[in-house]
Enzyme design. Structure first.
Site, short mmCIF file in Angstrom:
data_model
loop_
_atom_site.label_atom_id
_atom_site.label_comp_id
_atom_site.label_asym_id
_atom_site.label_seq_id
_atom_site.Cartn_x
_atom_site.Cartn_y
_atom_site.Cartn_z
N LYS A 171 0.88 -1.19 0.00
CA LYS A 171 0.00 0.00 0.00
C LYS A 171 0.91 1.23 0.00
CE LYS A 171 -1.91 3.04 1.77
NZ LYS A 171 -1.65 4.39 1.24
N SER A 223 4.62 8.95 9.23
CA SER A 223 4.61 9.93 10.32
C SER A 223 4.47 9.24 11.67
CB SER A 223 3.47 10.91 10.11
OG SER A 223 2.25 10.23 10.19
N GLY A 227 2.17 6.03 12.59
CA GLY A 227 2.95 4.86 13.01
C GLY A 227 2.50 4.34 14.36
N CYS A 278 13.45 11.79 6.81
CA CYS A 278 13.37 11.63 8.26
C CYS A 278 14.74 11.87 8.91
CB CYS A 278 12.85 10.24 8.61
SG CYS A 278 13.71 8.92 7.77
N GLN A 325 1.88 20.10 2.53
CA GLN A 325 3.21 20.10 3.15
C GLN A 325 3.78 21.52 3.15
OE1 GLN A 325 4.79 17.31 4.65
NE2 GLN A 325 6.08 18.94 5.44
#
Ligand code: TXE
Length: 479
Positions: A171, A223, A227, A278, A325
């Site tokens: 996905k 994120s 998560g 990240c 964003q």
């Protein structure tokens, strides 16, 4: 190229149509694509479950050949696919090309892993006993990925999953469907048997629960809040989970640093990939002795950087991925100002010949490491600068954040480098290199709350994609 959902070896073309936008030029749509339903996820999980025993029984060399074919094709098409990625996600062509090559190499690495997954043989503790410890596939793996590395994150999850005999329901992010179609198309043509690899597209909130319910294990990158929700849902069902989440990496500029190198490390670490990594060097901690000289050079480097359309070869920093964003990035710049930060450079929305989401890389001086700009992941070309009197204070600031993903130091002092390495709380440390852009053959991931569960990449990936089996054999004829 085929598109849609790929379930049980067949492409399906149904569901809601959603536009795929080019962030460098919103008047250049890449096309519409399908969002599937919960029923599609259930069908994909059923197909993956039915195919799993057969796939696990395929000889390792045959699995290796399939993965190698995908790796070969990625390498051969690096230029074309780098451009596709630039158009879809907004990273520069150069970054896109690099990511495609990296993805090809990851498939090659895990092709090798199919025949390197040795177990252990050991004498038992009782007379006549021997024990073999073998590693078996977990079963059906749900792979949930974000948009920032739309090929390499899927590659470093899907390649090991398949290498070790698992089947996959993938996905991808809603924002980068074309990269997912490309990978699926390659796997299909490389000969993946029906059901071994399945692609479902759509909204994660809607599809996530069915994926978690159906799969044996979930590997997630995204994120922190999402998560945490995924981890909580898997824990309730005692399923294996691996979550790679946010970061707020501190980069220390030591007084002994080689200044030009340190400036380039900070610039690339904070702003390459439009800061949407990240591991981005989003907090730059500078020792007083070099602060003025370092900041002068870094601000000049930022002002000289070429920000523009991702498909132009000369572009160094592409657009932010989408309006949401961009709003988030601008919101954090405002929050930083409200909390006493001073914008030293950048931070404005840029006009370009094409309507896109362009933001000048932004550097914010702050004195309070507790400010939100220093504690929360922005995920854009926005970095803060903090001052430190000495190395001890710099290390304390670098560690004073709840994230624990990566950290770095620029120094020519071996003792400073080793002191930093040993005292950093981060799971990955760099010396004279950006905190982002790390290798695929060693463990990747953070300590909680930056990461949860076994690490990814390298041979460490086995911990997640395999289960141990210890087999005892007694040849003594008695007990
Ligand atoms: O992330 P999400 P989004 C951060 C970054 C960014 C923010 C939002 O700050 O601004 O997250 O980005 C799927 N169950 N990062 O919305 O929501 C979703 O469909 C199961 C940092 O893209 O975490 C997508 O495939 N799945 C990060 C994936 O999860 C769910 C990288 C990631 O989406 C789900 C990306 C659910 N309930 C974003 N909800 C990093 N640090 O690397 C969503 N998804």
């Amino acid at each position: 190229m085929a598109s849609g959902l790929f379930i049980g070896g067949r492409w399906l073309d149904h569901g809601t149509r959603v536009a795929n936008i080019n962030p460098s030029d919103t008047l250049d749509p890449l096309g519409d694509y399908n969002w599937g339903t919960v029923a599609d996820v259930e069908a994909a999980v059923a197909a993956a479950r039915a195919a799993q025993p057969g796939w696990a029984a395929v000889l390792p060399e045959a699995r290796a050949r399939l993965l190698r074919r995908v790796g070969d094709e990625l390498l051969a098409r690096a230029d074309e696919l780098g451009r596709l990625m630039a158009r879809e996600q907004g990273k520069t062509v150069r970054e896109g090309r690099g990511e495609v090559i990296r993805s090809g190499e990851i498939f090659h690495f895990f092709a090798g892993e199919t025949v390197r997954n040795h177990g252990v043989f050991t004498p038992g503790l009782r007379e006549g006993f021997t024990i073999t410890v073998s590693q078996e596939p977990v079963g059906v793996i749900g792979v949930i990925t974000p948009w920032n590395l739309p090929l390499s994150i899927p590659a470093w999850k899907i390649a090991p999953a398949l290498a070790y005999g698992n089947t996959v329901v993938f996905k991808p992010s809603e924002l980068t469907p074309d990269c997912a179609f490309v990978l699926t198309d390659m796997l299909e043509r490389a000969g993946v048997p029906a059901g071994v690899f399945n692609l479902v597209m759509g909204n994660g909130r809607d599809l996530g629960p069915a994926l978690i319910d159906g799969c044996d294990a979930i590997t997630f990158t995204g994120s922190g809040p999402t998560g945490a929700a995924v981890v909580a849902a898997t824990a309730g069902q005692m399923k294996k989970v691996q979550a790679e989440l946010g970061g707020k990496s501190g980069l220390v500029i030591d007084k002994t640093c080689e200044l030009d190198l340190a400036v380039e490390v900070a610039f690339q670490g904070a702003f390459h990939g439009t800061g949407q990594r990240c591991t981005a060097s989003s907090r730059i901690i500078v020792l007083d002795a070099v602060r003025d000289a370092f900041l002068d050079k870094l601000l000049k480097r930022m002002a000289d950087s070429r920000i523009g359309h991702a498909l132009e070869e000369a572009t160094e920093i592409g657009p932010v991925v989408d309006q949401r964003q961009l709003d988030k990035d601008l919101g954090y710049i405002d929050i930083a100002r409200t909390e006493g930060g001073e914008v030293l450079g950048g931070g404005s929305v840029l006009e370009r010949p094409h309507a896109g989401f362009y933001l000048a890389p932004c550097l914010i001086a702050t004195t309070n490491n507790g400010a939100r700009i220093n504690q929360e992941e922005v995920f854009g070309p926005v970095a803060s600068v903090l001052a430190a009197h000495d190395l001890d204070e710099a290390i304390a600031i670098a560690n004073d954040v709840h994230y624990a993903l990566s950290s770095g130091i620029c120094t020519t002092d071996l003792i400073a480098a080793e002191t930093f390495r040993s005292r950093s709380r981060a799971a990955m440390v760099t010396v004279n290199a950006p905190t982002a852009g790390l290798d695929f053959h060693v463990p990747f991931g953070g300590r909680a709350p930056s990461g949860y569960g076994p690490r990814e990449q390298g041979i460490a990936a086995r911990e997640f994609y395999c289960e141990y089996k210890s087999t005892y054999v007694n040849v003594s004829g008695h007990l």
